[in-house]
Write a protein that holds these residues in place. Structure first.
Motif, mmCIF file in Angstrom:
data_model
loop_
_atom_site.group_PDB
_atom_site.id
_atom_site.type_symbol
_atom_site.label_atom_id
_atom_site.label_comp_id
_atom_site.label_asym_id
_atom_site.label_seq_id
_atom_site.Cartn_x
_atom_site.Cartn_y
_atom_site.Cartn_z
ATOM 1 N N LEU A 2 -1.909 -10.876 19.101
ATOM 2 C CA LEU A 2 -1.182 -11.418 20.249
ATOM 3 C C LEU A 2 -0.127 -10.443 20.754
ATOM 4 C CD1 LEU A 2 -0.691 -15.078 18.952
ATOM 5 C CD2 LEU A 2 -2.454 -14.211 20.504
ATOM 6 N N SER A 3 0.306 -9.520 19.879
ATOM 7 C CA SER A 3 1.291 -8.510 20.268
ATOM 8 C C SER A 3 1.063 -7.262 19.424
ATOM 9 C CB SER A 3 2.722 -9.026 20.088
ATOM 10 O OG SER A 3 2.980 -9.323 18.721
ATOM 11 N N LEU A 4 1.538 -6.141 19.947
ATOM 12 C CA LEU A 4 1.364 -4.855 19.260
ATOM 13 C C LEU A 4 2.732 -4.250 18.977
ATOM 14 C CD1 LEU A 4 -0.428 -2.533 18.251
ATOM 15 C CD2 LEU A 4 -0.390 -1.612 20.586
ATOM 16 N N PRO A 5 3.139 -4.195 17.690
ATOM 17 C CA PRO A 5 4.432 -3.570 17.373
ATOM 18 C C PRO A 5 4.348 -2.062 17.576
ATOM 19 C CG PRO A 5 3.255 -4.105 15.357
ATOM 20 C CD PRO A 5 2.442 -4.681 16.485
ATOM 21 N N THR A 6 5.461 -1.452 17.920
ATOM 22 C CA THR A 6 5.476 -0.013 18.207
ATOM 23 C C THR A 6 6.297 0.789 17.209
ATOM 24 O OG1 THR A 6 7.350 -0.319 19.700
ATOM 25 C CG2 THR A 6 5.141 -0.415 20.668
ATOM 26 N N VAL A 7 7.090 0.109 16.401
ATOM 27 C CA VAL A 7 7.901 0.825 15.410
ATOM 28 C C VAL A 7 6.974 1.487 14.389
ATOM 29 C CG1 VAL A 7 9.650 0.632 13.618
ATOM 30 C CG2 VAL A 7 9.810 -0.780 15.689
ATOM 31 N N GLY A 8 7.119 2.793 14.222
ATOM 32 C CA GLY A 8 6.276 3.546 13.323
ATOM 33 C C GLY A 8 5.088 4.203 13.994
ATOM 34 N N LEU A 9 4.898 3.939 15.295
ATOM 35 C CA LEU A 9 3.758 4.507 16.031
ATOM 36 C C LEU A 9 4.201 5.588 17.022
ATOM 37 C CD1 LEU A 9 1.733 1.241 16.841
ATOM 38 C CD2 LEU A 9 1.577 2.732 14.820
ATOM 39 N N GLY A 41 7.821 3.063 7.833
ATOM 40 C CA GLY A 41 7.671 3.777 6.572
ATOM 41 C C GLY A 41 6.326 4.459 6.426
ATOM 42 N N LEU A 42 5.465 4.341 7.415
ATOM 43 C CA LEU A 42 4.153 4.983 7.375
ATOM 44 C C LEU A 42 4.239 6.328 8.090
ATOM 45 C CD1 LEU A 42 1.090 5.069 6.910
ATOM 46 C CD2 LEU A 42 0.815 3.649 8.965
ATOM 47 N N GLY A 43 3.914 7.413 7.401
ATOM 48 C CA GLY A 43 4.009 8.743 7.987
ATOM 49 C C GLY A 43 2.655 9.356 8.269
ATOM 50 N N SER A 44 2.676 10.384 9.126
ATOM 51 C CA SER A 44 1.501 11.210 9.432
ATOM 52 C C SER A 44 0.400 10.463 10.183
ATOM 53 C CB SER A 44 0.897 11.813 8.149
ATOM 54 O OG SER A 44 1.852 12.559 7.448
ATOM 55 N N LEU A 45 0.662 9.252 10.696
ATOM 56 C CA LEU A 45 -0.380 8.482 11.373
ATOM 57 C C LEU A 45 -0.693 9.108 12.731
ATOM 58 C CD1 LEU A 45 -2.192 5.972 11.204
ATOM 59 C CD2 LEU A 45 -0.376 4.686 12.366
ATOM 60 N N ARG A 46 -1.960 9.447 12.933
ATOM 61 C CA ARG A 46 -2.390 10.033 14.203
ATOM 62 C C ARG A 46 -3.375 9.132 14.960
ATOM 63 N NH1 ARG A 46 1.466 12.231 13.397
ATOM 64 N NH2 ARG A 46 1.920 14.461 13.084
ATOM 65 N N THR A 47 -4.177 8.355 14.225
ATOM 66 C CA THR A 47 -5.171 7.481 14.860
ATOM 67 C C THR A 47 -5.065 6.080 14.266
ATOM 68 O OG1 THR A 47 -6.713 9.313 15.235
ATOM 69 C CG2 THR A 47 -7.623 7.084 15.285
ATOM 70 N N LEU A 48 -5.003 5.069 15.139
ATOM 71 C CA LEU A 48 -4.932 3.675 14.716
ATOM 72 C C LEU A 48 -5.988 2.882 15.477
ATOM 73 C CD1 LEU A 48 -3.579 1.309 13.215
ATOM 74 C CD2 LEU A 48 -1.978 1.121 15.155
ATOM 75 N N ILE A 80 0.856 -1.191 0.000
ATOM 76 C CA ILE A 80 0.000 0.000 0.000
ATOM 77 C C ILE A 80 0.883 1.229 0.000
ATOM 78 C CG2 ILE A 80 -1.673 1.339 1.335
ATOM 79 C CD1 ILE A 80 -2.916 -1.206 2.292
ATOM 80 N N ASN A 81 0.647 2.116 -0.963
ATOM 81 C CA ASN A 81 1.354 3.401 -1.038
ATOM 82 C C ASN A 81 0.316 4.451 -1.395
ATOM 83 O OD1 ASN A 81 2.933 5.637 -1.615
ATOM 84 N ND2 ASN A 81 4.579 4.412 -2.521
ATOM 85 N N ILE A 82 -0.130 5.175 -0.378
ATOM 86 C CA ILE A 82 -1.248 6.098 -0.575
ATOM 87 C C ILE A 82 -1.107 7.273 0.390
ATOM 88 C CG2 ILE A 82 -2.709 4.922 1.120
ATOM 89 C CD1 ILE A 82 -5.111 5.470 -0.662
ATOM 90 N N THR A 83 -1.632 8.411 -0.004
ATOM 91 C CA THR A 83 -1.711 9.579 0.869
ATOM 92 C C THR A 83 -3.184 9.918 1.048
ATOM 93 O OG1 THR A 83 0.409 10.440 0.089
ATOM 94 C CG2 THR A 83 -1.079 11.982 1.198
ATOM 95 N N THR A 84 -3.663 9.808 2.276
ATOM 96 C CA THR A 84 -5.084 10.003 2.540
ATOM 97 C C THR A 84 -5.312 10.391 3.995
ATOM 98 O OG1 THR A 84 -7.276 8.954 2.454
ATOM 99 C CG2 THR A 84 -5.410 7.559 3.064
ATOM 100 N N GLY A 136 6.022 4.286 2.514
ATOM 101 C CA GLY A 136 5.833 5.441 1.644
ATOM 102 C C GLY A 136 4.459 6.081 1.758
ATOM 103 N N SER A 137 3.558 5.494 2.534
ATOM 104 C CA SER A 137 2.207 6.051 2.676
ATOM 105 C C SER A 137 2.179 7.155 3.719
ATOM 106 C CB SER A 137 1.222 4.943 3.079
ATOM 107 O OG SER A 137 1.119 3.958 2.084
#
Length: 558
Positions: A84-91, A69-76, A21-25, A45-46
């Protein structure tokens, strides 16, 4: 591609490979789909403001670099998944995190990985404890951030005593602001951010209770099961009572051991403990032991009352075969009641002490189960009190209204037995019923006082009041130790454990002797036949003297 919103709900995509996925939204929704896994660099790149992955019921695996590589993420939103686990890299820059209704995620990552988070909606209240006590959740990261704070001279990370403070830390050459976080569900009365034993004094007291209950009941079982005398009805019933009370001691041992293992950091282990096998076993053991103890106490009391009121009728006795059948019913009933929370009627996982609770206010089956337990134990207490009153009346009027000097002492000792039952059940029943009715008068923290000092009171008192405090039991214990060459056995007299000594050298009627032979050990003046270790002499047709003759020490008649 740049869009304001991309809705891909309900698709059949099962996995997201790298660079898929490579998108800006502003918002990308992959909710309610069939996703099962997301690989490293899947969104490389998204630039996505809000990412919705909720409702993917089979989504179990997020690779460690899934959001790299995911930018501008504010809400997940990862609610209603099977993670079973929650990765934190990129958050690191995320501000709002939603992981609701995801019970499989038992371990929450270090809060220090979420440098900009402001709001978190999670599954377990204990996970929110990490935002109040970050130093306890991750001591190593806490030290790093404290060192970074001193380097830039700006405050400390927010804690329970500095709720609105913030921390500036140097991370890769830049300052990151860590704010106070609004986290739901917040820790509550059932799930506080504290150790299993909330007070240091309770931590010490619970071990005293554990030792007292286990040592006392094991001693009774060892002596009763020894080959020194044959199996009788009272001995069989006392074995059941000692085993039931031993279960209570084992339950407290499990709880106390877990408290020591997790001291100071319990909320880090809370979910694994309360949702795991250990808490379920502890809950089963305590309910089984408590119900079996109550059932056995009622049986012992009924058997003694029946024997006393029919003392001159040699055939009216509870024989060993009948006692076995009665106790089989007791074991089946206790096991049935202890199993109900394991199959969804109530729950052992509601609190850290693993006692049965309703899952929530709408759990009518769980509430009915708790009411049945509490009211059933209350009815048992009233029944035991009534039978002891009838026994005392039988003793007081055994010779047509003649009041003996020993009656007052017998009454006081009977009152002690009834008081221990009342002190054990009454506080639990009172606070339990008020909580079930929606008017809790005591918090879980304070209820642990009841757990340590009142709930196991019978388990501690029963082996001593019904057996160990009797002279005959101590003599039998010394003989048992003597056979093992652990001590010098006492001299064996003409009177065995199965015979009754004469009291004050006086005469007794046959009914008087039979009455005392069925009283609790705590209610009989020494020296007398231990009612717990021995059945009534009247159960043997040759053991009762004819009317008007006192029993001789050798079992004959004068």
């Amino acid at each position: 591609m740049t869009t304001f919103s991309s809705d891909l709900d309900g698709n059949r995509i099962r996995s997201l490979p790298s660079n898929s996925i490579n998108i800006t939204t502003d918002q990308l929704s992959l909710a309610n789909s069939q996703l099962e896994s997301i690989s490293d660099w899947a969104f490389n790149g998204s630039r996505i403001g809000t990412l919705q992955l909720n409702g993917n019921l089979h989504l179990k695996r997020l690779d460690r670099l899934a959001f790299r590589g995911l930018g501008s993420l504010r809400t997940l939103d990862l609610s209603d998944t099977a993670l079973l686990s929650l990765p934190t890299v990129g958050l690191e820059d995320i501000e709002r995190l939603l992981v609701k209704r995801t019970p499989s995620l038992m371990t929450f990552p270090s809060v220090y990985h979420f440098g900009s988070i402001e709001e978190a909606h999670l599954t377990y209240p204990y996970h929110c404890c990490a935002f109040d006590f970050p130093a306890i959740q991750d001591p190593d990261q806490h030290r790093k951030y404290q060192n970074g704070a001193r380097a830039v001279g700006d405050g400390v990370f927010h804690t329970a005593v500095a709720e609105e403070s913030s921390l500036s830390v140097c991370e890769q050459g830049r300052a990151t602001r860590l704010r106070s976080v609004r986290c739901l569900p917040a820790p509550d009365a059932f799930n506080p951010c504290e150790d299993i034993m909330g007070y240091r004094a309770l931590r010490v007291a619970v071990w005293v209770v554990v030792v007292t209950a286990i040592v006392g009941n094991v001693a009774v079982l060892v002596v009763l099961i020894s080959r020194s005398f044959k199996l009788t009805t009272p001995k069989f019933l006392m074995c059941n009572l000692a085993f039931a009370d031993l279960c209570m001691g084992v339950y407290l041992l499990i709880i106390a051991s877990m408290d020591i293992h997790t001291i100071g950091v319990y909320f880090n282990h809370a979910i694994h403990w309360q949702e795991g096998v250990g808490c379920q076993v502890a809950g089963f053991v305590t309910v089984f032991g408590a119900e079996l103890s109550v059932f056995t106490l009622v049986t012992i009391t009924c058997e003694r009352w029946y024997a006393i009121t029919n003392a001159i009728y040699l055939t009216k006795r509870l024989r060993i075969g009948g006692a076995v059948r009665v106790m089989v019913v007791g074991w089946m009933y206790s096991a049935f009641m202890a199993t109900l929370p394991l199959v969804g009627i109530g729950s052992y996982s509601k609190t850290s002490i693993c006692l049965p609770m309703a899952r929530d206010a709408t759990d009518r089956a769980g509430i009915a189960f708790l009411l049945l337990l509490l009211l059933g134990n209350g009815a048992a207490f009233l029944l035991i009190s009534w039978f002891y009153l009838r026994m005392y009346c039988s003793i007081s009027h055994v010779e047509r209204g003649l009041v003996r000097p020993n009656d007052l002492k017998v009454a006081k000792r009977m009152a002690l037995l009834v008081f221990t039952d009342f002190a054990c059940w009454a506080p639990i029943a009172f606070f339990g019923v008020t909580a079930i009715m929606g008017v809790p008068l005591i918090s879980v923290t304070n209820s642990k006082i009841l757990l340590v000092f009142f709930y196991p009171l019978n388990a501690c008192a029963n082996p001593y009041l019904y057996a160990i405090f009797t002279k005959q039991f101590r003599q039998e214990l010394l003989r048992l130790l003597g056979r093992r060459s652990l001590c010098r056995p006492p001299p064996r007299s003409a009177n065995t454990l199965l015979e009754m000594s004469s009291i004050r050298g006086g005469r007794k009627s046959s009914q008087d002797s039979a009455v005392e032979s069925h009283l609790p050990a705590a209610a009989v003046e020494q020296p007398a036949l231990s009612p717990v270790l021995e059945c009534s002499r009247t159960s043997d047709p040759g053991s009762v003297a004819p009317p008007g003759h006192a029993p001789r020490p050798d079992g004959g008649a004068q």
